[in-house]
Design a protein around this motif. Structure first.
Motif, PDB file in Angstrom:
ATOM      1  N   CYS A   1      25.072  10.484  -4.945  1.00 38.02           N
ATOM      2  CA  CYS A   1      24.563   9.407  -5.866  1.00 38.02           C
ATOM      3  C   CYS A   1      25.689   8.787  -6.175  1.00 38.02           C
ATOM      4  O   CYS A   1      26.970   8.866  -6.786  1.00 38.02           O
ATOM      5  CB  CYS A   1      23.974  10.102  -7.258  1.00 38.02           C
ATOM      6  N   ALA A   2      25.666   7.068  -6.093  1.00 34.94           N
ATOM      7  CA  ALA A   2      26.457   6.159  -6.248  1.00 34.94           C
ATOM      8  C   ALA A   2      26.408   5.912  -7.828  1.00 34.94           C
ATOM      9  O   ALA A   2      25.410   6.384  -8.477  1.00 34.94           O
ATOM     10  CB  ALA A   2      26.641   4.954  -5.381  1.00 34.94           C
ATOM     11  N   TYR A   3      27.299   5.075  -8.336  1.00 35.13           N
ATOM     12  CA  TYR A   3      27.163   4.765  -9.592  1.00 35.13           C
ATOM     13  C   TYR A   3      27.153   3.296  -9.866  1.00 35.13           C
ATOM     14  O   TYR A   3      28.265   2.661  -9.647  1.00 35.13           O
ATOM     15  CB  TYR A   3      28.421   5.263 -10.595  1.00 35.13           C
TER      16      TYR A   3
ATOM     17  N   LEU B   1      21.698  10.400 -14.195  1.00 33.63           N
ATOM     18  CA  LEU B   1      22.148   9.379 -13.170  1.00 33.63           C
ATOM     19  C   LEU B   1      20.810   9.078 -12.096  1.00 33.63           C
ATOM     20  O   LEU B   1      20.959   8.429 -10.970  1.00 33.63           O
ATOM     21  CB  LEU B   1      23.417   9.653 -12.301  1.00 33.63           C
ATOM     22  N   ARG B   2      19.609   9.463 -12.531  1.00 27.35           N
ATOM     23  CA  ARG B   2      18.682   9.306 -12.040  1.00 27.35           C
ATOM     24  C   ARG B   2      18.238   8.074 -11.175  1.00 27.35           C
ATOM     25  O   ARG B   2      18.076   8.053 -10.013  1.00 27.35           O
ATOM     26  CB  ARG B   2      17.154   9.648 -12.663  1.00 27.35           C
ATOM     27  N   GLU B   3      18.162   6.939 -11.872  1.00 26.57           N
ATOM     28  CA  GLU B   3      17.882   5.698 -11.254  1.00 26.57           C
ATOM     29  C   GLU B   3      19.220   5.316 -10.438  1.00 26.57           C
ATOM     30  O   GLU B   3      18.845   4.607  -9.495  1.00 26.57           O
ATOM     31  CB  GLU B   3      17.949   4.660 -12.301  1.00 26.57           C
TER      32      GLU B   3
ATOM     33  N   GLY C   1      15.575  14.456 -10.671  1.00 30.06           N
ATOM     34  CA  GLY C   1      16.953  13.947 -11.540  1.00 30.06           C
ATOM     35  C   GLY C   1      18.032  14.397 -10.947  1.00 30.06           C
ATOM     36  O   GLY C   1      18.191  14.897 -10.054  1.00 30.06           O
ATOM     37  N   VAL C   2      19.239  13.693 -11.421  1.00 26.55           N
ATOM     38  CA  VAL C   2      20.632  14.219 -10.971  1.00 26.55           C
ATOM     39  C   VAL C   2      21.305  13.865 -12.303  1.00 26.55           C
ATOM     40  O   VAL C   2      21.358  12.994 -12.930  1.00 26.55           O
ATOM     41  CB  VAL C   2      21.062  13.391  -9.633  1.00 26.55           C
TER      42      VAL C   2
ATOM     43  N   THR D   1      27.239  -0.427 -16.372  1.00 27.38           N
ATOM     44  CA  THR D   1      26.327  -0.883 -17.263  1.00 27.38           C
ATOM     45  C   THR D   1      25.000  -0.189 -17.009  1.00 27.38           C
ATOM     46  O   THR D   1      23.929  -0.646 -17.570  1.00 27.38           O
ATOM     47  CB  THR D   1      26.314  -2.378 -17.635  1.00 27.38           C
ATOM     48  N   GLY D   2      25.069   0.769 -16.292  1.00 25.38           N
ATOM     49  CA  GLY D   2      23.866   1.579 -16.013  1.00 25.38           C
ATOM     50  C   GLY D   2      23.111   1.174 -14.741  1.00 25.38           C
ATOM     51  O   GLY D   2      23.669   0.101 -13.875  1.00 25.38           O
ATOM     52  N   GLY D   3      22.114   1.577 -14.572  1.00 29.97           N
ATOM     53  CA  GLY D   3      21.176   1.611 -13.230  1.00 29.97           C
ATOM     54  C   GLY D   3      20.478   0.268 -13.271  1.00 29.97           C
ATOM     55  O   GLY D   3      19.696   0.041 -12.078  1.00 29.97           O
TER      56      GLY D   3
END
Length: 439
Positions: free
Chosen positions: A171-173, A355-357, A406-407, A437-439
């Motif tokens: 998963c990326a950020y 970090l699901r989204e 989720g992750v 700043t989030g997903g």
């Protein structure tokens, strides 16, 4: 009723007790179903034989991998429409064949008619991409090596096409307007910040993939890093990158199981997208092994996919399609169980970030990369393998978006007896510094 498609729709709706949410286009060019909906294209009647003998997810998956069925239209929309019918309602019948189904009066007539439509004969053998039937205990050293090889040793060029230049398979950020490469760089840096890496420290990356995290940690933070993987193709690729960047004095990549690492202690351990391969029966051992490999005050960053908890945890079953074609022997656990087992091993859990989204967006980016050149992807590995990854990643993106899975990044410390964790009083500072700043 003329044509195969109207008959299939009628029979499916009789068996399901509900309208079919997608159109059907059959091998005889007939078509039926709701106008404007994505079409499930059945290219050959043998696809029906697969589904009759293995109703539910696995029969459909085999037909998909073999190219006997396809989707015309939006794949995400089609999977979303079919999710309730296949993945949610089919969990209680994965092993039932056509003769077992025929015992149910509600579907007996539909099954008999579908047998006639499918034509005579047994279903063809499973596609060559299906993992061979496994025997013996799960998660032994030898069996885990075979499972990892099945997933990762399918061609580094194929993964370059899917993952892009970062070669990061987790998963990326994401920033709101960022690119995949920026998001993966930010994720690697986020992990390093959470671990508070400093020059001269030792980092162990468990399940190190193609070496992206240890390269980033050595290049940007000056640590001495060891990555372990069971994939020989990953290790060869990672070693080449290390040499090209002139970091051989700081980075070592080994073909080694985490249970075989014996050169601790380390200042920090990262485990990113690896713990899903450990298995429920081995997770306590996994947590204890990582705890033992850390110095007092050492930190663990465990980045792991999680499933939703079940009312009856004993009834959890591994997803058939993923077990057969993607991650053999992979298992998911609720995040609460993961945290509990880390604490049982002696860790102090200090932070859990969902970090699901972010993973949903990452998967959509990978699917777009794959779809941009499916013919090349098929040449690099096999047509069936390319189809597997397209279906798996698209379905997974929807699962993250719908909160089916989720992750989470769990930061834990081997806190010494004096209680000095060494962590900042305001730990969210690492998020701000990573610029997300989030997903």
């Amino acid at each position: 009723m003329s044509g195969a498609a109207p008959r299939i729709v009628a029979l499916a709706e009789k068996a399901l007790g509900a309208p079919l949410p997608v159109r059907i286009r059959a091998w005889d060019r007939s078509e039926a179903g709701p106008p404007g909906a994505p079409a499930l294209v059945i290219r050959h009647r043998r696809a029906l034989r697969r589904v009759l003998w293995r109703p539910g997810e696995l029969g459909l998956a085999r037909a998909w991998v073999a190219g006997e069925i396809d989707v015309e239209g939006d794949l995400y929309e089609a999977l979303d429409l079919l999710a309730g019918m296949i993945w949610e309602k089919g969990e209680d019948r994965p092993e039932r064949g056509v003769f077992d189904m025929a015992r149910d009066p509600a579907v007996r007539e539909a099954a008999v008619e579908l047998v006639k439509l499918a034509g005579p004969g047994l279903p063809p053998p499973p596609p060559k991409e299906e993992a061979r039937r496994r025997t013996g205990l799960r998660h032994t050293l030898g069996r885990d090596r075979k499972a990892i090889s099945h997933h990762y040793d399918v061609g580094n060029e194929f993964y370059e096409l899917v993952l892009g230049p970062s070669m990061v398979y987790s998963c990326a950020y994401w920033r709101p307007d960022g690119t995949l490469e920026e998001a993966q760089r930010d994720k690697l840096d986020l992990i390093c910040r959470k671990l508070q890496l400093r020059e001269g420290q030792r980092l162990l990356d468990v399940g190190g993939g193609w070496g992206s995290l240890v390269l980033h940690a050595a290049r940007e933070y000056g640590v001495r890093a060891v990555a372990v993987t069971l994939s020989r193709e990953q290790a060869a690729y990672g070693r080449k990158r290390v040499a090209e960047e002139g970091l051989a004095d700081l980075v070592e990549i080994r073909v080694q199981d985490y249970r075989e690492v014996d050169d601790g202690p380390y200042d920090a351990i990262s485990s990113v997208g690896m713990a899903e391969h450990v298995g429920a029966a081995r997770y306590r051992e996994y947590a204890a092994d990582l705890y033992a490999l850390l110095k007092p005050g050492g930190r663990l960053l465990n980045h792991q996919i999680a499933r939703r908890p079940l009312a009856d945890e004993e009834g959890y079953e591994v997803d058939e399609f993923i077990d057969a074609y993607v991650f053999p022997d992979g298992e998911l656990a609720p995040v609460g169980r993961t945290v509990g087992l880390l604490e049982d091993a002696g860790f102090e859990v200090r932070d859990v970030e969902a970090l699901r989204e972010h993973y949903a967006r990452t998967l959509r980016a990978w699917v777009a990369n794959l779809e941009s050149d499916m013919p090349r992807a098929a040449r690099l590995t096999s047509p069936g393998r390319a189809r597997i990854w397209r279906l798996y990643m698209a379905a997974s993106a929807l699962s993250f978006e719908r909160n089916r899975i989720g992750v989470n990044q769990v930061l834990a410390v081997k806190t010494p007896q004096d209680g000095a964790s060494g962590l900042p009083l305001r730990p969210r500072a690492w998020t701000e510094e990573a610029g997300s700043t989030g997903g």
